[in-house]
Design a protein around this motif. Structure first.
Motif, mmCIF file in Angstrom:
data_model
loop_
_atom_site.group_PDB
_atom_site.id
_atom_site.type_symbol
_atom_site.label_atom_id
_atom_site.label_comp_id
_atom_site.label_asym_id
_atom_site.label_seq_id
_atom_site.Cartn_x
_atom_site.Cartn_y
_atom_site.Cartn_z
ATOM 1 N N MET A 1 13.159 -40.610 -58.160
ATOM 2 C CA MET A 1 13.964 -41.662 -57.238
ATOM 3 C C MET A 1 13.189 -42.578 -56.368
ATOM 4 S SD MET A 1 17.604 -40.755 -57.593
ATOM 5 C CE MET A 1 18.135 -41.061 -55.959
ATOM 6 N N ILE A 2 12.122 -42.238 -56.023
ATOM 7 C CA ILE A 2 11.234 -42.860 -55.102
ATOM 8 C C ILE A 2 10.661 -43.956 -56.136
ATOM 9 C CG2 ILE A 2 8.950 -43.060 -54.032
ATOM 10 C CD1 ILE A 2 9.742 -40.295 -52.842
ATOM 11 N N ASP A 3 9.996 -43.420 -57.336
ATOM 12 C CA ASP A 3 9.716 -44.443 -58.303
ATOM 13 C C ASP A 3 10.618 -45.380 -58.948
ATOM 14 O OD1 ASP A 3 7.141 -42.817 -58.174
ATOM 15 O OD2 ASP A 3 7.567 -41.511 -59.725
ATOM 16 N N TYR A 4 11.717 -45.118 -58.919
ATOM 17 C CA TYR A 4 12.811 -46.196 -59.555
ATOM 18 C C TYR A 4 13.467 -46.828 -58.169
ATOM 19 C CZ TYR A 4 12.089 -44.949 -64.464
ATOM 20 O OH TYR A 4 11.351 -44.720 -65.554
ATOM 21 N N ASP A 5 13.050 -46.838 -57.267
ATOM 22 C CA ASP A 5 13.468 -47.642 -56.128
ATOM 23 C C ASP A 5 14.728 -47.333 -55.357
ATOM 24 O OD1 ASP A 5 12.936 -49.804 -54.542
ATOM 25 O OD2 ASP A 5 14.447 -51.028 -55.562
ATOM 26 N N PHE A 6 15.115 -46.147 -55.479
ATOM 27 C CA PHE A 6 16.296 -45.615 -54.751
ATOM 28 C C PHE A 6 15.834 -45.082 -53.642
ATOM 29 C CE2 PHE A 6 17.332 -44.945 -59.255
ATOM 30 C CZ PHE A 6 18.253 -45.637 -59.292
ATOM 31 N N GLY B 1 18.422 -48.662 -61.451
ATOM 32 C CA GLY B 1 17.008 -48.718 -60.880
ATOM 33 C C GLY B 1 16.144 -49.664 -61.274
ATOM 34 N N ILE B 2 15.102 -49.690 -60.821
ATOM 35 C CA ILE B 2 13.593 -50.328 -61.609
ATOM 36 C C ILE B 2 12.420 -49.675 -62.051
ATOM 37 C CG2 ILE B 2 11.906 -52.171 -60.794
ATOM 38 C CD1 ILE B 2 13.828 -53.270 -58.814
ATOM 39 N N GLU B 3 12.429 -49.764 -63.315
ATOM 40 C CA GLU B 3 11.417 -48.967 -63.810
ATOM 41 C C GLU B 3 10.027 -49.167 -63.552
ATOM 42 O OE1 GLU B 3 9.797 -47.317 -68.468
ATOM 43 O OE2 GLU B 3 11.476 -48.780 -68.130
ATOM 44 N N PRO B 4 9.242 -48.365 -62.903
ATOM 45 C CA PRO B 4 7.864 -48.542 -62.408
ATOM 46 C C PRO B 4 7.052 -49.446 -63.392
ATOM 47 C CG PRO B 4 8.297 -46.432 -62.174
ATOM 48 C CD PRO B 4 9.360 -46.978 -62.970
ATOM 49 N N GLN B 5 6.402 -50.473 -63.027
ATOM 50 C CA GLN B 5 5.335 -51.306 -63.542
ATOM 51 C C GLN B 5 4.093 -51.748 -62.901
ATOM 52 O OE1 GLN B 5 7.485 -54.884 -64.273
ATOM 53 N NE2 GLN B 5 9.131 -53.913 -65.868
ATOM 54 N N ASP B 6 3.011 -51.809 -63.726
ATOM 55 C CA ASP B 6 1.745 -52.159 -63.056
ATOM 56 C C ASP B 6 1.952 -53.382 -62.386
ATOM 57 O OD1 ASP B 6 0.549 -50.197 -64.211
ATOM 58 O OD2 ASP B 6 -0.283 -50.998 -65.840
ATOM 59 N N LEU B 7 1.267 -53.671 -61.368
ATOM 60 C CA LEU B 7 1.168 -55.118 -60.489
ATOM 61 C C LEU B 7 0.050 -55.664 -60.581
ATOM 62 C CD1 LEU B 7 2.978 -53.687 -57.104
ATOM 63 C CD2 LEU B 7 3.977 -54.923 -59.059
ATOM 64 N N LEU B 8 0.055 -57.181 -60.592
ATOM 65 C CA LEU B 8 -1.311 -57.808 -60.746
ATOM 66 C C LEU B 8 -1.296 -58.471 -59.381
ATOM 67 C CD1 LEU B 8 -3.240 -58.601 -63.032
ATOM 68 C CD2 LEU B 8 -1.906 -60.695 -63.320
ATOM 69 N N LEU B 9 -2.361 -57.947 -58.686
ATOM 70 C CA LEU B 9 -2.733 -58.176 -57.148
ATOM 71 C C LEU B 9 -3.831 -59.184 -56.972
ATOM 72 C CD1 LEU B 9 -2.313 -54.878 -55.445
ATOM 73 C CD2 LEU B 9 -0.531 -56.596 -55.918
ATOM 74 N N LYS B 10 -3.984 -60.194 -56.368
ATOM 75 C CA LYS B 10 -5.112 -61.208 -56.053
ATOM 76 C C LYS B 10 -6.130 -60.335 -54.954
ATOM 77 C CE LYS B 10 -6.128 -65.864 -55.053
ATOM 78 N NZ LYS B 10 -5.620 -67.144 -54.919
ATOM 79 N N CYS B 11 -7.282 -60.088 -55.381
ATOM 80 C CA CYS B 11 -8.413 -59.822 -54.526
ATOM 81 C C CYS B 11 -8.767 -60.612 -53.355
ATOM 82 C CB CYS B 11 -9.708 -59.646 -55.188
ATOM 83 S SG CYS B 11 -11.088 -58.831 -54.004
ATOM 84 N N TRP B 12 -8.646 -60.208 -51.991
ATOM 85 C CA TRP B 12 -8.906 -61.300 -50.719
ATOM 86 C C TRP B 12 -10.174 -61.626 -50.654
ATOM 87 C CZ3 TRP B 12 -5.686 -59.505 -45.995
ATOM 88 C CH2 TRP B 12 -4.292 -59.769 -46.272
ATOM 89 N N VAL B 13 -11.075 -60.988 -51.393
ATOM 90 C CA VAL B 13 -12.597 -61.148 -51.379
ATOM 91 C C VAL B 13 -13.113 -62.368 -52.179
ATOM 92 C CG1 VAL B 13 -14.963 -60.345 -51.203
ATOM 93 C CG2 VAL B 13 -13.206 -58.955 -50.185
#
Length: 253
Positions: A74-79, A202-214
């Motif tokens: 439930m947590i992983d699928y955004d409930f 719900g929303i199936e968990p997916q990898d995220l693409l983040l930008k490094c602040w450094v």
């Protein structure tokens, strides 16, 4: 967060877990929620009268760790989500979860009134509706309007006497709609139903693409890492792994 693959939960299971969570939102964590659903006779469960929850013991035939896996799903699928109060991880609703729960809770209250009418119950104490979530209360009033049932009017009039002005105004509007027998806005009902059906996916968990602040490079933040960070109450990383390692190495020299 999920230690083993959990099959997709049914809509009924999703609603049951959300209903149980309503008893402890921002006041209890995953384990306490699992105990409600298990039907545990744990001392804390009984002290808080959580055994009176309408879905108490729904998963009584399952092991506690299996129920915990459902909660993690439930947590992983955004409930549901976890929010830390100090060092304590508490269960909270996501926007999606509350949309579903407020709708089914409004139905629960409406069905309770229908049962009162069958029983011929008069002059019930209506203060239990005061200080409830405003949006959920307004949704309940919408459902009462849509019912077209004038038998609700005596209860509405009792409620009107004890609540705050904005709610009283909404109650009076509802009474007027019932008295005038105004037609139901079927398009609004359909839109709300479709919105709930969509939320239940719900929303199936997916990898995220983040930008490094450094270094400014993009890096992958995997679903497994997201689950770990969420469970620990950590914020998402601001540095890529390389920059994190360089920072850690600099600390030792």
């Amino acid at each position: 967060m999920l230690k083993a693959k959990t099959d997709r939960l049914s809509e009924e299971e999703i609603k049951v877990i959300l209903r149980a969570a309503d008893e402890i939102i921002a006041q209890g964590g995953r384990t306490l929620l699992a105990k409600i659903l298990k039907g545990s006779r744990d001392k804390k469960v009984l002290q808080l009268e959580l055994d009176k929850c309408p879905v108490y013991g729904y998963f009584k035939s399952e092991k506690l760790n299996e129920i915990m896996q459902k909660i993690d799903w439930m947590i992983d699928y955004d409930f549901l989500d976890i929010e830390y109060y100090g060092k304590l991880p508490m269960i909270i609703y996501t926007k999606r979860g509350w949309q579903i729960e407020s709708d089914q809770y409004a139905d629960e209250l409406l069905n309770e009134w229908k049962e009162w009418i069958k029983q011929g119950k008069q002059n019930p104490e209506m203060s239990y509706l005061k200080d409830r979530n405003r949006k959920m209360i307004l949704l309940l009033l919408e459902k009462i309007k849509e019912s077209g049932d004038q038998s609700f009017i005596p209860y509405l009039e009792l409620w009107e006497k004890i609540d705050y002005k904005k709610v009283r105004d909404a109650i009076r509007t509802t009474i007027n709609v019932l008295n005038r027998k105004e037609p139901i806005d079927h398009s609004a009902v359909k839109e709300r139903t479709e919105s709930i059906d969509e939320a239940l996916k719900g929303i199936e968990p997916q990898d995220l693409l983040l930008k490094c602040w450094v270094c400014g490079e993009r890096f992958t933040f995997t679903t497994g890492e997201q689950q770990f960070y969420k469970k620990k109450g950590f914020s998402y990383p601001k540095r890529c792994k390389k920059c994190r390692n360089e920072k850690d190495n600099a600390f030792f020299y």
